[in-house]
Design a protein around this motif. Structure first.
Motif: not given
Length: 733
Positions: A165-175
């Motif tokens: 999901x796009x949320x996984x990508x946003x989480x990786x960017x935040x990390x």
């Protein structure tokens, strides 16, 4: 205080430029172009207009020097889009002159994607930053694998490839595992390959294809009428003209009457050229429209297929214009700037020095007359490709074989559908009428449900439980009682639409797998493609459709076409009623028997002796056309004469009638012309405006535009009265 050695510096004066704005204005505005800006003719510029800022185009002339330079407002910006070509500017002027439309209104159609004129923005994506910055999961591992080669990728593409999901990508960017990146613009449209192997052509097809390719290779204006029976391979033939255009490094434009419903055409194009063409129609997203417009302007869209508005796209080197199904009335725009895309396509090709190909199994009488007069070349494909035979056409006399009470399918047609489905073949029921019933009335008091804005009945759409006007869109829920007399459950449907035929078919053929194909149920390209897939995969036994099933479909297992009401369209005073009916019914009949199995067509009619029915049964369109010519020629009716309609309208009925009367009193009296009317329009009210019509009729050699212009200039009408000019009218409503 300056020293004596200081020199005076000449400050360049601003240049006067004339700018046409995309507004319903007949002229242009003068502006001053500051010295630091360069704006040759065709440049897109931003200019002030009162309190607003508008986009416009620098035209060719220098403007009226009578306006003092110090009174001119300055151009505020020159946009970074390629300038509008001189060819397109000439086309805008020509259309405005021919249709008597303000040049700004025509220009607006050539500026249909304003965002494309702005500087291209970079698209944001993601790339690897520190993959070890946070703990890994299976989903994150797939994202890292997708980006392992180091190239940045758009978020939506990355999520689809990694199945996250796009949320996984946003989480990786935040990390800290990913970081934003700007993407380079890649070419959106692949270049079709003219040498890609296509289907084999018969000898007759090869001759026609060579002639069309030769007209393209000549790099000069030339118009050809390509006729051919349904299933003769006309598309594959003109594809060879497209291939020649690609070899010459020029652009090709193909106009289709229903681009949103052309799924099979697109499949055939990709099979021939190895990739899809660029598309242009009303259902494109704003982003796709912007990118397509830019690609056309840059010459990066070698082939574009579109609706009539595609004529106004900024092709820098147009080498071929094809109008498929050139007889279709869908090519006529009836609102705003009123023009016929078939005729304007010929003009567009002439101005560009391009070849033009008009294609149809049932050409318009106008195109036939032009071919017979030598203005167009003519090619003909008289037989179906691959040995397929034309269907056998028969008429069912509804006087001798009436449907059962309350039904609309005659027993011979019902029996034929049953037999066809029993053989494992497909059948089609055609009725060119949307909805469930065209009229709803009260059986107690006789009240008819009518649109409050138009002279039209409300059409019942039973599945949505609403009554709707197909002219203005007004809709109401189906009332439980008559609004006139108040009696409950007294409203009854009169006549059939496709929804009612579908209901009857469900009762008669309960085991048949049915599909309704109408604009209500097939709203766009995706739905059309899915419908075509289901039919081709034999997931459908019975197709029930309106006119959209008549246009270009190839269903090899379809062997029976039943026309529920073949008389529909023959009534009224339209001079082209018979011509249009024979074209439509011949086209829909052509869907049957396009492969090995022979086809059968059954026409339900209360008047099988009518010349249209006789021509279809005998498959003798030439005799029908000869009769049509004989009827029109003595009276100078099109195509052997000219027509121009004036439609006078106002929200006030009395005001509309007075204005029409005043125009009638000013009607020109000149040799070779006559004026009919004024008279109330058949559609006497449309969208809340009361309408009257006048019709100017002229011999073919008479230029009607100057006559119309002088006539309208002499009239002094209230501002609330609107006069539409329709040169070469198709509709007389």
């Amino acid at each position: 205080m300056p020293s004596q050695s200081a020199k005076l510096i000449d400050i360049p004066e601003a240049t006067r430029v004339s700018v046409v704005l995309p507004l319903p204005l007949s002229g242009s505005y003068d502006y001053s172009l500051p010295a630091h800006l360069a704006a040759p003719a065709g440049s897109f510029v931003e200019v002030p207009l009162g309190p607003r800022r508008m986009l416009g185009v620098v035209w060719d002339h220098a403007g009226d020097a009578g306006v003092a330079a110090n009174r001119l407002k300055p151009v505020t910006a020159v946009l970074p889009a390629p300038p509008m070509t001189a060819t397109l500017r000439r086309f805008v002027e020509w259309v405005a002159h021919y249709t008597l439309s303000p040049i700004g209104a025509v220009l607006r159609m050539a500026m249909s994607s304003p965002s494309a004129l702005e500087a291209a923005t970079h698209r944001a994506g993601w790339r690897l930053a520190n993959p070890a910055a946070a703990r890994s999961t299976p989903g994150r591992e797939r994202v890292l694998t997708a980006l392992a080669e180091g190239a940045a990728m758009p978020g939506d593409v990355l999520a689809r490839l990694a199945q996250v999901t796009p949320g996984v990508i946003r989480g990786m960017a935040a990390a800290g595992m990913l970081e934003p990146a700007l993407l380079r613009h890649a070419g959106r449209f692949a270049r079709p390959d003219p040498e890609h192997p296509g289907p084999g052509l018969s000898e007759t097809q090869q001759v026609a294809a060579a002639a069309l390719a030769g007209s393209v290779a000549a790099r000069a204006f030339h118009t050809t009428l390509l006729r051919g029976v349904t299933g003769s391979g006309k598309t594959e033939v003109y594809f060879e003209a497209v291939a020649e255009c690609l070899r010459a490094g020029r652009q090709a434009l193909v106009l289709l009457p229903e681009i949103a419903l052309s799924a099979q055409w697109l499949e055939r194009f990709e099979a021939r050229f190895g990739c899809p063409p660029a598309l242009w129609h009303s259902e494109l997203t704003s982003t796709t429209r912007r990118e397509t417009w830019r690609a056309v302007a840059a010459g990066a869209a070698p082939v574009l297929v579109g609706a009539r508005s595609a004529l106004f796209l900024p092709f820098p080197d147009l080498g071929l214009v094809v109008v498929d199904e050139e007889h279709e009335t869908a090519f006529k725009q009836e609102d705003g700037v009123i023009y016929h895309a078939r005729d304007m396509a010929v003009v567009r090709a002439r101005l560009a020095g391009a070849a033009c190909v008009l294609v149809s199994a049932t050409p318009s009488l106008e195109s036939i007359a032009n071919a017979e007069a030598g203005r167009y070349a003519a090619l003909n494909l008289p037989t179906r490709h691959g040995g397929a035979t034309l269907p056998e056409v028969s008429a069912i006399d509804l006087r001798a074989h009436p449907p059962e009470r309350g039904r609309f399918l005659a027993p011979p047609l019902v029996d034929a559908v049953r037999a066809t489905i029993a053989r494992g073949e497909q059948a089609m029921l055609f009725l060119n009428r949307r909805g469930y019933a065209p009229l709803t009335l009260c059986r107690t008091c006789g009240h008819r449900m009518q649109c409050p804005n138009c002279t039209a009945w409300l059409v019942e759409h039973r599945a949505q439980r609403r009554l709707q006007c197909h002219h203005c869109g007004h809709a109401v829920a189906t009332p439980p009682a008559c609004p006139e007399c108040g009696v409950g459950h007294s409203l009854v449907p009169i006549g059939p639409g496709v929804e009612r035929v579908q209901e009857e078919a469900a009762e008669l053929f309960p085991d048949a797998r049915r599909l309704v194909m109408a604009s209500d149920s097939i709203p766009g390209p995706a739905a059309a493609a899915e419908a075509a897939r289901r039919i081709s995969a034999r997931e459908v036994d019975l197709i029930i459709g309106t006119q959209i099933v008549a246009k270009g479909w190839h269903f090899p297992h379809l062997t029976l076409v039943g026309v529920v009401d073949a008389d529909l369209g023959l009534s009224g005073g339209d001079l082209r009623a018979s011509e249009r009916t024979v074209q439509l019914l011949h086209q829909v009949a052509g869907r049957a028997g396009r492969a090995e199995a022979p086809g059968q067509v059954l026409l339900q009619s209360y008047n099988p002796e009518h010349p249209v029915m006789q021509a279809l049964v005998a498959n003798d369109l030439e005799a029908f056309l000869a009769e049509e010519k004989a009827q029109r020629l003595p009276g100078h009716w099109p195509p052997y004469g000219r027509l121009a309609a004036l439609i006078v309208s106002s929200e006030d009925a009395l005001e509309a009638a007075r204005a029409a009367r005043d125009l009638g009193l000013l009607a020109p009296s000149l040799p070779g012309i006559s004026v009919l009317g004024p008279a109330p329009a058949p559609l006497a009210m449309l969208r809340g405006r009361h309408r009257h019509r006048l019709l100017l009729k002229a011999e073919r050699g008479v230029p009607v535009q100057p006559i119309l212009r002088d006539w309208l200039a002499a009239a002094r009408l209230p501002r609330s009265v609107r006069v539409q000019v329709d040169v070469d009218p198709v509709s007389f409503l």
